[in-house]
Design an enzyme around this catalytic site. Sequence first.
Site, PDB file in Angstrom:
ATOM      1  N   LEU A  15      17.177 -31.152  20.455  1.00 52.54           N
ATOM      2  CA  LEU A  15      17.783 -32.287  21.132  1.00 52.54           C
ATOM      3  C   LEU A  15      17.295 -33.151  19.914  1.00 52.54           C
ATOM      4  CD1 LEU A  15      17.045 -32.567  24.874  1.00 52.54           C
ATOM      5  CD2 LEU A  15      19.023 -31.994  23.658  1.00 52.54           C
ATOM      6  N   ASP A  16      18.127 -34.236  19.715  1.00 51.60           N
ATOM      7  CA  ASP A  16      17.833 -35.590  18.678  1.00 51.60           C
ATOM      8  C   ASP A  16      16.930 -36.010  19.389  1.00 51.60           C
ATOM      9  OD1 ASP A  16      20.206 -34.468  17.177  1.00 51.60           O
ATOM     10  OD2 ASP A  16      21.317 -36.013  18.197  1.00 51.60           O
ATOM     11  N   LYS A  17      16.243 -36.808  18.320  1.00 49.90           N
ATOM     12  CA  LYS A  17      14.894 -37.576  18.618  1.00 49.90           C
ATOM     13  C   LYS A  17      15.111 -38.540  20.014  1.00 49.90           C
ATOM     14  CE  LYS A  17      11.968 -41.546  16.828  1.00 49.90           C
ATOM     15  NZ  LYS A  17      12.138 -42.565  15.894  1.00 49.90           N
ATOM     16  N   THR A  25      17.683 -38.396  22.204  1.00 49.85           N
ATOM     17  CA  THR A  25      18.336 -37.831  23.287  1.00 49.85           C
ATOM     18  C   THR A  25      17.101 -37.199  24.076  1.00 49.85           C
ATOM     19  OG1 THR A  25      20.190 -37.221  21.993  1.00 49.85           O
ATOM     20  CG2 THR A  25      19.922 -35.826  24.002  1.00 49.85           C
ATOM     21  N   ARG A  85      27.822 -36.667  19.754  1.00 52.84           N
ATOM     22  CA  ARG A  85      27.733 -38.054  19.351  1.00 52.84           C
ATOM     23  C   ARG A  85      28.918 -38.246  18.257  1.00 52.84           C
ATOM     24  NH1 ARG A  85      21.957 -38.742  16.870  1.00 52.84           N
ATOM     25  NH2 ARG A  85      22.469 -40.694  16.367  1.00 52.84           N
TER      26      ARG A  85
END
Length: 339
Positions: free
Chosen positions: A156-158, A160, A255
């Site tokens: 997961l992105d930082k 998220t 996104r």
Amino acid sequence: MLEWRIIPEFIFSHPMPDATAAAPIIKHVPEQFAGQRLDAALASMFPEYSRSRLQQWIRDGRVLLDGSVVKPKTRLAGDETLQLNVQMDDRTGEIQPQAIPLGIVYEDEDIIVLDKPAGLVVHPAAGHADGTLVNALLHYDSALACVPRAGIVHRLDKDTTGLMVVARNLTAHKHLVEELQQRTVEREYQAIVHGVITAGGVVDAPIGRHARDRIRMCVRDDGKPAVTHYRVIARFREHTHLRLKLESGRTHQIRVHMQHIRHSLVGDPVYGGRQRIPTQAAPELVELLRGFGRQALHAFRLGLVHPASGRQLSWKSPLPEDMVRLLAALDQDAQKHGS
């Protein structure tokens, strides 16, 4: 029965390539594999490793047959001596364990399911040498140093939030990677986006690296296939609360796809675009929208087939407090203005 032995590396003339490899594993090749390709036989003899990984090790010279470097397509005669120099993950051994809290939702001998908070980077990288999820996992379970990427099979992105699964051993790692490749892992998200979406839909658009800005991804014809399903949970005056499901797992997929259909995520610092403030919005709502410091995206449901038991399991994570507050303010605004 296969015979396992671990012997010093000097017995064979081909040395281990580097210090990140474990002690060599020596096996006698049973006659039942006579006539088979080496890579196919290795997949049967070492089921804990993926075939692609074994093929790469053969190409890297980490597999010796009677002391000689061979090719993946080499045919076996049976009764050879095989040496496998297992390559550990290239960087995991260098990463320092750190006592960082983990929001563990479920764990057993094979997997860990955790709820990642906003702000936690998954892998060490430039600008984030420590303080990452990998550092935390290595502190929690030192055995994860022997699993590729400390057991992380998706990310997961930082900023998220939400659910992730970690493999605790090689067999579980291989199984989960195959599940992700076969798209049998169910990953569902909730997001708050700009604009009013009237109905659910599908974004089927390939994603690749942006030609000029290497940090960004974008929809491009020569990108990798990417499919995102979305449906409406609630509509507000200038925003929509969505439920999204991934078929693929490209970098920044949700996104990028939401920006592509002109409904970027609230708070997204990279793909967000112009902030939309409803007319005559209360100061509290304006402050929440302008001050939302991350993309409003949460991985709220994860489903998979357990790598050992074969049971179908799933977990849910409640929305984080910042998204709950924003949704409540958007709902209050819609009711006040008759939307």
